[in-house]
Structure formats: structure tokens, C-alpha cells
Scaffold this motif. Structure first.
Motif, PDB file in Angstrom:
ATOM      1  N   ASP A 257       0.821  -1.204   0.000  1.00  0.00           N
ATOM      2  CA  ASP A 257       0.000   0.000   0.000  1.00  0.00           C
ATOM      3  C   ASP A 257       0.861   1.262   0.000  1.00  0.00           C
ATOM      4  OD1 ASP A 257      -2.951   1.052   0.649  1.00  0.00           O
ATOM      5  OD2 ASP A 257      -1.530   2.202   1.859  1.00  0.00           O
ATOM      6  N   ARG A 258       1.884   1.294   0.828  1.00  0.00           N
ATOM      7  CA  ARG A 258       2.764   2.463   0.897  1.00  0.00           C
ATOM      8  C   ARG A 258       3.504   2.677  -0.416  1.00  0.00           C
ATOM      9  NH1 ARG A 258       6.838   1.593   5.256  1.00  0.00           N
ATOM     10  NH2 ARG A 258       7.388   3.765   4.860  1.00  0.00           N
ATOM     11  N   ARG A 261       1.135   4.136  -3.102  1.00  0.00           N
ATOM     12  CA  ARG A 261       0.745   5.530  -2.829  1.00  0.00           C
ATOM     13  C   ARG A 261       1.843   6.528  -3.200  1.00  0.00           C
ATOM     14  NH1 ARG A 261      -4.006   5.959   0.401  1.00  0.00           N
ATOM     15  NH2 ARG A 261      -4.729   3.896   1.088  1.00  0.00           N
ATOM     16  N   HIS A 263       3.108   6.716  -5.931  1.00  0.00           N
ATOM     17  CA  HIS A 263       2.819   7.097  -7.318  1.00  0.00           C
ATOM     18  C   HIS A 263       1.457   7.764  -7.488  1.00  0.00           C
ATOM     19  CE1 HIS A 263       6.382   4.896  -8.667  1.00  0.00           C
ATOM     20  NE2 HIS A 263       6.033   3.961  -7.812  1.00  0.00           N
ATOM     21  N   ASP A 264       0.820   8.160  -6.389  1.00  0.00           N
ATOM     22  CA  ASP A 264      -0.500   8.778  -6.490  1.00  0.00           C
ATOM     23  C   ASP A 264      -0.493  10.011  -7.395  1.00  0.00           C
ATOM     24  OD1 ASP A 264      -1.847   6.940  -4.991  1.00  0.00           O
ATOM     25  OD2 ASP A 264      -2.001   8.164  -3.183  1.00  0.00           O
ATOM     26  N   GLU A 265       0.573  10.794  -7.351  1.00  0.00           N
ATOM     27  CA  GLU A 265       0.626  12.015  -8.155  1.00  0.00           C
ATOM     28  C   GLU A 265       0.719  11.712  -9.644  1.00  0.00           C
ATOM     29  OE1 GLU A 265       4.108  14.303  -7.206  1.00  0.00           O
ATOM     30  OE2 GLU A 265       5.388  12.529  -7.074  1.00  0.00           O
ATOM     31  N   TRP A 267      -1.237   9.382 -11.091  1.00  0.00           N
ATOM     32  CA  TRP A 267      -2.515   8.807 -11.514  1.00  0.00           C
ATOM     33  C   TRP A 267      -3.315   9.820 -12.325  1.00  0.00           C
ATOM     34  CZ3 TRP A 267      -5.003   4.594 -12.483  1.00  0.00           C
ATOM     35  CH2 TRP A 267      -6.408   4.582 -12.543  1.00  0.00           C
ATOM     36  N   TYR A 277      -1.498   5.485 -15.358  1.00  0.00           N
ATOM     37  CA  TYR A 277      -0.408   6.199 -14.697  1.00  0.00           C
ATOM     38  C   TYR A 277       0.451   6.851 -15.769  1.00  0.00           C
ATOM     39  CZ  TYR A 277      -1.500   4.122 -10.172  1.00  0.00           C
ATOM     40  OH  TYR A 277      -2.129   3.771  -8.993  1.00  0.00           O
ATOM     41  N   GLU A 313     -11.015  -1.581  -0.233  1.00  0.00           N
ATOM     42  CA  GLU A 313     -10.953  -0.123  -0.318  1.00  0.00           C
ATOM     43  C   GLU A 313     -11.458   0.365  -1.675  1.00  0.00           C
ATOM     44  OE1 GLU A 313      -7.528   2.064   0.869  1.00  0.00           O
ATOM     45  OE2 GLU A 313      -6.951   0.575   2.369  1.00  0.00           O
ATOM     46  N   ARG A 315     -10.728   3.088  -3.263  1.00  0.00           N
ATOM     47  CA  ARG A 315      -9.726   3.695  -4.144  1.00  0.00           C
ATOM     48  C   ARG A 315      -9.101   2.649  -5.057  1.00  0.00           C
ATOM     49  NH1 ARG A 315      -5.888   6.912  -2.172  1.00  0.00           N
ATOM     50  NH2 ARG A 315      -4.140   6.170  -3.388  1.00  0.00           N
ATOM     51  N   TRP A 316      -8.828   1.449  -4.508  1.00  0.00           N
ATOM     52  CA  TRP A 316      -8.213   0.416  -5.338  1.00  0.00           C
ATOM     53  C   TRP A 316      -9.227  -0.215  -6.277  1.00  0.00           C
ATOM     54  CZ3 TRP A 316      -3.707   1.959  -5.164  1.00  0.00           C
ATOM     55  CH2 TRP A 316      -3.044   2.265  -3.980  1.00  0.00           C
ATOM     56  N   ARG A 319      -9.667   2.342  -9.108  1.00  0.00           N
ATOM     57  CA  ARG A 319      -8.514   2.419 -10.006  1.00  0.00           C
ATOM     58  C   ARG A 319      -8.392   1.170 -10.862  1.00  0.00           C
ATOM     59  NH1 ARG A 319      -3.495   5.748  -7.165  1.00  0.00           N
ATOM     60  NH2 ARG A 319      -4.771   7.546  -6.556  1.00  0.00           N
TER      61      ARG A 319
END
Length: 489
Positions: A257-258, A261, A263-265, A267, A277, A313, A315-316, A319
Motif C-alpha cells: 500500500d505504501r 501511494r 505514485h498517487d501524483e 494517476w 499512470y 478499499e 480507491r483500489w 482504479r
């Protein structure tokens, strides 16, 4: 049906035997243990495949040894993260991911003036960027020449360059105007507040280039996928997973998970809900500012599917579905056969771009222009696409994206497009388009990737058996472990 069952059973026996033979014979950077870093991409594109192979073998057989070996490799890989090693990426950040450099990123050299002040940063994009050299020579009293040469690449020379920001021969602008796609050389003028002696000019000499350290989303997806898959297996079949491995699963999930995250910017989504991505505009990579190739963002997508199932979750789940829609939107089905491009059809590289006149508005400071690339997906990178397709289709609780007709069309891609039957024996083509050249011997070893589509094509097991070479060509690689395990699954 018994004939088909015998075919599949024979492939399974072959796969189990091949898996162990390949694992025993891996040498050098490919095995047997994970490297202590990913700077050359060996964990991202080598060890990750091996871990996927062990996951498949664990799922198929339930034998504790496969679970334990997979956990051992995951533990080694987690010790190779940037923050654990105390190393930083090109921005100076030390994060819970696995940065690469080597052949994967742009390489730069900071050239100093004759007073020792940084004056001009020259950047070269792959391929063959890290082995290039920059040579500076005087060219008159106030100007200089810059030459970039190296193995496997055409040379670039620019003469009469100035470091004066107001000069029409300003070095960075001259190199920008002379940019050529094959050589991909750009430069950035570096100002200095420290006074010098006389007109500013580059210090002569020959200088090497250093590849930038970048955490690449595709490699993050490849590395985290087996760990996320193990966590899902432990939740769905807890009795099959050894207690010593089950105790580590929560830690693995947190690490996965960490890592994602980070690479969130990167997405992004299209207006019609397709997800992907991309590289950020300031990243020192060949296609800064552009969307990743389909197989690369689907590497992240596979991990997102596993996290969606294990954690629930939103969010996953969202995505994963968005990336499924991206692949689905690029499936061109003709007469019941699908084909799709290597680069996403909605993206910048597929369309190509022209320079705007300024690096600030080009979207990428290292590639002012690029010709459109509309080639079909190749059979090597299709390994990831096909696994995502199967994984998403079978995952419980995710929105339906791929219909039975879609799955049959992709299965027909194998039997009618990817396999060339024109010679004495069937052979994989290089790509899924149906008209490409015959594939290399290395590409024939990847035929096992199509076997999971046997549910939608009774012909698939026979063709896999007919195409597959007796053994993968040397040197053996991590992906060979995975392909053998596919036969066994």
C-alpha cells in the motif's frame, strides 16, 4: 474432453519440471536470491517474475515450500527499498519504493565554466544514454562546441555555443532547435550568482553522463504484485498458507500500500473514465509528461486488483476498474479477433507531438517532439496485459468490464493473430496485430502466457504445446520461471 484434459495435464507436468530446472540453473543477477538494490532494474523486471512464479506454484500445489520461498524473496526485496537502504531519488527523496537508473532513465552531465561554476546541464534520453560522453572544446574566444557521442548512437555536434542568456547562440536554445528524435539531446542553462573572470565559457574536456534515480511505477507494480497476491491467498485460503508466512502478511500489505501511494501524483483519468499512470513532466525519463505504455500501467493495475479484493478499499477498486476500461477501450475487435496497441490510444505517444518553441510548454523538457507510435502490443509485454485481463475478469466484487465476448476475442487473438502457421511449425509472431514478423526464439518461450485463456478457446492448449520450445533460450531469466509456472497452473 478427456483428450483436452490429457493435453492440459501434460503441460502441467512439463511446467512443474521446467520450473524447478530453471530455478536451479539461474545464475548471476537473475538468481538465486534478490539483489540488494534495484538500480539496474533486475528486481523490477527479473526477481518480480520469479516471485510471480512461486505464487502460481503455491496456488496450484498448496505446498508449504513454495509459500516459504516466496516469503523469503519478498523479505529480501523489502530490504532493497530506497528508504531502507538510505538512498534518494532525483528529487532527494528516500521513499518506500525501488528506484532505478542504469538504462531506464535519462542521463545528464553538469558542465562547469572555466571558473568552476555549474553552467550547462546536458541530458540524453535512452537508449544508450548512460554510455554516452559529452566533449566540450573551445570555438573562438567566447564560444565553444559541444559533441555527444557513444556506442550505438549517432553523434551530435553543436558549434558556436554561448553561455550568455541574451546571445542568439545561447547553448540550450541552439540544442533545442537542433533536437533530433534518435539522439534526444537537450540542455538547460544554469545561472550563477558567483562572479567570474571575464566572459563565461565552458571548461573544455570530455565528461560522462549519470543516469537519474527514478522510482518507476511499472516496476513498483511488478514488485508489489506477488506480495499482494500472497496476502489475498492467505485471506482466501488461510489453511493452505504456513503459519510462519501468514504472520508476515499484514506487513506485506502495508508495504504494498505504501509503495503504490508513492505514485498517487502520477494517476490520471480520461473524461470517459479510463485510468492510467503517467510520468510527470519533470521526471528525467524518455517520455516525461506522457502516459505509460498499457502494459506498464497494468502492472500497477494488477496490484490494485489484489488490494481491492483483500482490503475492499474503494480507491483500489475504482482504479482497477478504470485501468480495465482503458484496456477495454483499446481492444479493436474485427471478425471476433481482438488487437490492441502498445501505447494507449488516448495518449500522447500514440498521437505524437511537435515542439511548441519552449521546453516550458512542451510537456517534456527532454523530448521537444516525437513521432506517433501506433504499433500493436508485442507478445513479450502482452504477458502483463493478459494476466491483468484474467485477474480482473475473475476478481470478485469488481465492476464488470470484460464480457465473455471480449474474453473470446482475446483468446482468438492468440489462435488467429499471434500464432503464425505459415511455416513448417506454428510460431508466435512478434505482436498481436496479426501481420507482424515471426517472433524470436526468446519470444517463443512466452507462449505460456496465453494458456489461462483456455476457458475461452479449446484450441489454446494444443497451440501452446506446439509453439513452446523444449527449453527457453539461454541465459535463463526470471520471466522463464513465471512462464514455466503458468504451464503448471
Amino acid at each position: 474432453m478427456s483428450y483436452l484434459r490429457d493435453r492440459v495435464t501434460g503441460l502441467r507436468r512439463t511446467g512443474i519440471r521446467s520450473f524447478h530446472e530453471i530455478e536451479r540453473n539461474l545464475v548471476g543477477v537473475n538468481g538465486p536470491d534478490a539483489l540488494p538494490h534495484n538500480e539496474t532494474g533486475v528486481i523490477g523486471w527479473g526477481t518480480s517474475w520469479r516471485m510471480q512464479g512461486y505464487l502460481l506454484m503455491a496456488e496450484r500445489t498448496g505446498r508449504p515450500a513454495y509459500f516459504e520461498r516466496l516469503a523469503e524473496l519478498i523479505d529480501q526485496v523489502l530490504q532493497a527499498r530506497d528508504d531502507v537502504r538510505g538512498v534518494s531519488d532525483f528529487r532527494g527523496r528516500s521513499l518506500p519504493v525501488w528506484s532505478s537508473a542504469h538504462k531506464f532513465t535519462a542521463a545528464s552531465a553538469v558542465l562547469c565554466d572555466t571558473d568552476g561554476r555549474p553552467a550547462l546541464e546536458v541530458t540524453v534520453c535512452p537508449p544508450h544514454a548512460r554510455t554516452a560522453k559529452v566533449t566540450v572544446a573551445a570555438d573562438g574566444e567566447r564560444q565553444c562546441s559541444v559533441t555527444v557521442t557513444g556506442p550505438g548512437r549517432p553523434g551530435v555536434e553543436a558549434r558556436g555555443l554561448s553561455l550568455d542568456p541574451l546571445d542568439e547562440r545561447r547553448a540550450d536554445q541552439v540544442l533545442y532547435a537542433a533536437y533530433e528524435q534518435r539522439t534526444a539531446v537537450t540542455a538547460r542553462l544554469l545561472r550563477s550568482d558567483r562572479p567570474g573572470h571575464g566572459p563565461r565559457r565552458l571548461n573544455p574536456g570530455t565528461f560522462g553522463l549519470k543516469p537519474a534515480m527514478v522510482s518507476l511505477a511499472a516496476q513498483t507494480g511488478m514488485i508489489t504484485y506477488p506480495a499482494a497476491g500472497l496476502a489475498r491467498l492467505a485471506r482466501e485460503r488461510p489453511d493452505a498458507v504456513p503459519v510462519s508466512v501468514r504472520r508476515r502478511v499484514d506487513g506485506y500489505l502495508d508495504a504494498v500500500d505504501r509503495a503504490l501511494r508513492v505514485h498517487d501524483e502520477q494517476w490520471g483519468t480520461t473524461d470517459d473514465g479510463r485510468g492510467f499512470y503517467r510520468w510527470l513532466p519533470d521526471e528525467p525519463v524518455s517520455f516525461a509528461g506522457a502516459e505509460l505504455p498499457t502494459n506498464e500501467f497494468l502492472a500497477m493495475g494488477r496490484t490494485a486488483v489484489q488490494l481491492a479484493v483483500v482490503t475492499g478499499e474503494a480507491r483500489w477498486r475504482e482504479r482497477a476498474a478504470a485501468m480495465a476500461r482503458a484496456l477495454h477501450g483499446d481492444l479493436a475487435v474485427t471478425d471476433g479477433v481482438a488487437a490492441w496497441p502498445y501505447w494507449p490510444g488516448f495518449g500522447r505517444v500514440y498521437r505524437g507531438w511537435q515542439p511548441t518553441g519552449s521546453p516550458k510548454t512542451d510537456g517534456s523538457a527532454v523530448r521537444p517532439s516525437y513521432r506517433a507510435v501506433t504499433v500493436p502490443e508485442d507478445v513479450t509485454h502482452a504477458l502483463i496485459d493478459l494476466d491483468f485481463l484474467r485477474l480482473y475478469h475473475d476478481a470478485p466484487g469488481l465492476p464488470e468490464v470484460f464480457t465473455r465476448a471480449d474474453m473470446r476475442a482475446v483468446a482468438n487473438t492468440f489462435t488467429r493473430n499471434a500464432v503464425d502457421r505459415g511455416g513448417r511449425a506454428p510460431r508466435l509472431r512478434h505482436d498481436v496485430g496479426g501481420k507482424g514478423r515471426r517472433g524470436t526464439d526468446r519470444e517463443q518461450a512466452y507462449v505460456a502466457a496465453w494458456l489461462p485463456l483456455r476457458r475461452w478457446s479449446r484450441e489454446a492448449p494444443r497451440l501452446v504445446r506446439a509453439v513452446r520450445p523444449p527449453a527457453p533460450p539461454l541465459p535463463l531469466m526470471g520471466v522463464d520461471t513465471y512462464c514455466a509456472a503458468l504451464l503448471a497452473s
